[in-house]
Design a protein around this motif. Structure first.
Motif, short mmCIF file in Angstrom:
data_model
loop_
_atom_site.label_atom_id
_atom_site.label_comp_id
_atom_site.label_asym_id
_atom_site.label_seq_id
_atom_site.Cartn_x
_atom_site.Cartn_y
_atom_site.Cartn_z
N ALA A 388 -1.16 -12.60 -4.85
CA ALA A 388 -0.20 -11.95 -5.76
C ALA A 388 -0.79 -10.69 -6.39
O ALA A 388 -0.06 -9.74 -6.70
CB ALA A 388 0.23 -12.93 -6.84
N GLN A 389 -2.11 -10.69 -6.56
CA GLN A 389 -2.76 -9.53 -7.17
C GLN A 389 -3.16 -8.47 -6.15
O GLN A 389 -3.58 -7.37 -6.53
CB GLN A 389 -4.02 -9.99 -7.93
CG GLN A 389 -3.72 -10.89 -9.12
CD GLN A 389 -2.86 -10.21 -10.16
OE1 GLN A 389 -3.03 -9.03 -10.45
NE2 GLN A 389 -1.91 -10.95 -10.72
N ASN A 390 -3.00 -8.78 -4.86
CA ASN A 390 -3.37 -7.82 -3.81
C ASN A 390 -2.45 -6.60 -3.85
O ASN A 390 -1.22 -6.75 -3.80
CB ASN A 390 -3.28 -8.51 -2.44
CG ASN A 390 -3.84 -7.63 -1.33
OD1 ASN A 390 -3.31 -6.55 -1.07
ND2 ASN A 390 -4.88 -8.11 -0.68
N PRO A 391 -2.98 -5.39 -3.90
CA PRO A 391 -2.15 -4.18 -3.99
C PRO A 391 -1.18 -4.05 -2.81
O PRO A 391 -0.03 -3.63 -3.00
CB PRO A 391 -3.18 -3.05 -3.99
CG PRO A 391 -4.42 -3.66 -4.53
CD PRO A 391 -4.41 -5.07 -4.02
N LEU A 392 -1.64 -4.40 -1.58
CA LEU A 392 -0.78 -4.30 -0.41
C LEU A 392 0.40 -5.27 -0.52
O LEU A 392 1.54 -4.92 -0.20
CB LEU A 392 -1.59 -4.60 0.86
CG LEU A 392 -0.83 -4.50 2.19
CD1 LEU A 392 -0.24 -3.10 2.37
CD2 LEU A 392 -1.74 -4.86 3.36
N PHE A 393 0.08 -6.50 -0.99
CA PHE A 393 1.14 -7.49 -1.17
C PHE A 393 2.16 -6.99 -2.19
O PHE A 393 3.38 -7.14 -2.00
CB PHE A 393 0.53 -8.82 -1.63
CG PHE A 393 1.55 -9.89 -1.90
CD1 PHE A 393 2.15 -10.59 -0.86
CD2 PHE A 393 1.92 -10.19 -3.21
CE1 PHE A 393 3.10 -11.58 -1.11
CE2 PHE A 393 2.88 -11.16 -3.47
CZ PHE A 393 3.46 -11.86 -2.41
N LYS A 394 1.65 -6.39 -3.27
CA LYS A 394 2.55 -5.86 -4.29
C LYS A 394 3.45 -4.77 -3.72
O LYS A 394 4.64 -4.69 -4.04
CB LYS A 394 1.75 -5.32 -5.47
CG LYS A 394 1.10 -6.40 -6.32
CD LYS A 394 0.33 -5.78 -7.48
CE LYS A 394 -0.29 -6.85 -8.37
NZ LYS A 394 -1.03 -6.26 -9.50
N GLN A 395 2.88 -3.91 -2.86
CA GLN A 395 3.67 -2.84 -2.25
C GLN A 395 4.76 -3.41 -1.35
O GLN A 395 5.92 -2.95 -1.38
CB GLN A 395 2.75 -1.91 -1.44
CG GLN A 395 1.85 -1.03 -2.29
CD GLN A 395 0.93 -0.16 -1.45
OE1 GLN A 395 1.01 -0.18 -0.22
NE2 GLN A 395 0.09 0.61 -2.11
N VAL A 396 4.40 -4.44 -0.55
CA VAL A 396 5.37 -5.06 0.35
C VAL A 396 6.51 -5.69 -0.45
O VAL A 396 7.70 -5.53 -0.13
CB VAL A 396 4.69 -6.11 1.25
CG1 VAL A 396 5.74 -6.90 2.02
CG2 VAL A 396 3.72 -5.44 2.21
#
Length: 434
Positions: A388-396
């Motif tokens: 949840a804290q991963n920047p890529l995941f947040k972008q997706v």
């Protein structure tokens, strides 16, 4: 009320006299003196150590050497100016360097610290900075940096000037810092030195140290390993000395303003008295051992429900009185909370520090004694949180959310258009067929 006030005044006067008597109990006839632990800077004994306006004389050269080592290069060749040769003060110490003579900074430093050569100090100052005044400004700046706030330098060699002054406490701080520089330590423990040939001298007489303590026999308590002497008429005889014993305990003494000088009583014998007092009444005490268990703590999310031992990553040794009842130590201990798995062996999780009278005696990290794995359910939760804290995941997630919003908006718009078309169709039908 008056009687109470009078009693308080008499009591304070009595205590002051006791304090003064105790301070002079070592029978040292000097303006001021101090004894400190070289490692921590802790004051072990002092008398008038903050008395201002005391003249340092050639102990000034301790600061000159500090700046030379920090700003210059040992291999740097330096040229002597005529002004540097002649501006050494009345009866100023010198080794006979000639105008135009070229010497390395290392050789000049040996002349400064061993033989107390005034012209060598001036030469160093003029070659490190564009002017001697610029060098002196750096000396005063460094003094402030080291906390020597009651010190003011006017020249790099220590020749007398009413505006060139210090305190015993300040000189102890400067000397303590100087002894942290390996090259300085190497030079000030020498008893003699031979300069190599130069463009003006084919040979030199051997230079002998002005520090007579270095040439005295060991008394079994300690061995003298520095530092610097000084003398002028207005200053009197000054000695800054350091010594170490078999335990590795190193003390620094400063004796300033000895005016009545005899073979039996002088700044050297007083320095010896001060150092003897220190080594007889103080010793290195171990406060914390390396790998000593400081605490046992729970670890949240751990695979095993057992306590984790936290240990000191190093030892703390401190110079303390032989009588432990007078230690009066304070301990600061911080441990991170909560501690959560996973934990790696050696992870820093806190610290422990001992102080005496506001002076830090030592500080070590508190570390994990072993690794601690995370429980399976905690791993899943941790993986989810990290994802949840991963920047890529947040972008997706953001892009998907935008697409979803656009899709809903488009669908709503199309449905609205469809309704409007149907309404127009019904109105047309009503007008033409009813």
């Amino acid at each position: 009320m008056k009687r109470i006030f009078s009693f308080v005044i008499i009591l304070l006067f009595f205590l002051a006299n006791i304090s003064t008597a105790a301070a002079q109990s070592l029978d040292i006839n000097a303006i001021s003196y101090i004894l400190i632990d070289s490692k921590s800077g802790q004051v072990l004994y002092e008398y008038n150590s903050n008395k201002q306006g005391v003249y340092p004389a050639s102990t000034t050269k301790i600061m000159t050497a500090i700046l030379a080592l920090e700003k210059g290069n040992l291999d740097q060749m330096m040229t002597a100016s005529q002004a540097a040769i002649y501006d050494i003060g009345k009866d100023g110490m010198n080794i006979g360097i000639m105008p135009g003579e070229q010497m390395s900074m290392e050789n000049l430093l040996n002349a400064v610290l061993i033989s107390s050569a005034n012209e060598a100090a001036n030469i160093i100052a003029e070659n490190i900075c564009s002017t001697r005044q610029e060098f002196v400004d750096l000396m005063n700046e460094k003094a402030r940096e080291l906390g020597a706030l009651n010190t003011h330098f006017v020249n790099p060699c220590g020749m007398h000037d009413d505006n060139h002054y210090t305190t015993a406490s300040d000189l102890a701080k400067i000397a303590r810092y100087a002894m942290s520089l390996p090259k300085f330590r190497e030079i000030v423990k020498k008893t003699e030195y031979t300069l190599p040939p130069t463009n003006k001298h084919q040979s030199w007489p051997t230079l002998y140290t002005t520090n007579r303590l270095l040439r005295s026999k060991s008394n079994g308590l300690f061995e003298v390993n520095g530092i610097k002497t000084g003398y002028t008429g207005p200053a009197g005889q000054n000695v800054v000395a350091s010594a170490v014993n078999e335990e590795g305990m190193e003390l620094i003494s400063v004796v300033l303003g000895v005016k009545e000088i005899t073979n039996e009583k002088n700044a050297f014998t007083y320095s010896n008295i001060l150092l003897e007092y220190g080594f007889k009444n103080f010793s290195l005490q171990k406060l914390v051992d390396a790998n000593q268990i400081i605490a046992n703590v729970p670890v949240e999310g751990a695979e095993e429900d057992t306590l984790l031992s936290l240990v000191a990553d190093n030892e703390i040794k401190a110079v303390l009185p032989a009588d432990s009842s007078s230690w009066n130590l304070s301990k600061k201990e911080y441990i991170k909370s909560p501690i959560t798995a996973p934990v790696n062996q050696g992870d820093v999780l806190g610290y422990i520090e001992y102080e005496k009278d506001g002076v830090s005696l030592g500080k070590v990290n508190i570390v994990a004694s072993r690794s601690v794995e995370m429980a399976p359910q905690a791993k899943l939760l941790d993986t989810a949180e990290r994802t949840a804290q991963n920047p890529l995941f947040k972008q997706v997630v953001t892009i998907v959310a935008i697409i979803l919003v656009l899709f809903i908006a488009l669908r709503f718009t199309l449905r609205r258009i469809s309704r409007q078309k149907r309404r127009r169709k019904y109105r047309y039908y009503d007008r033409h067929y009813k």
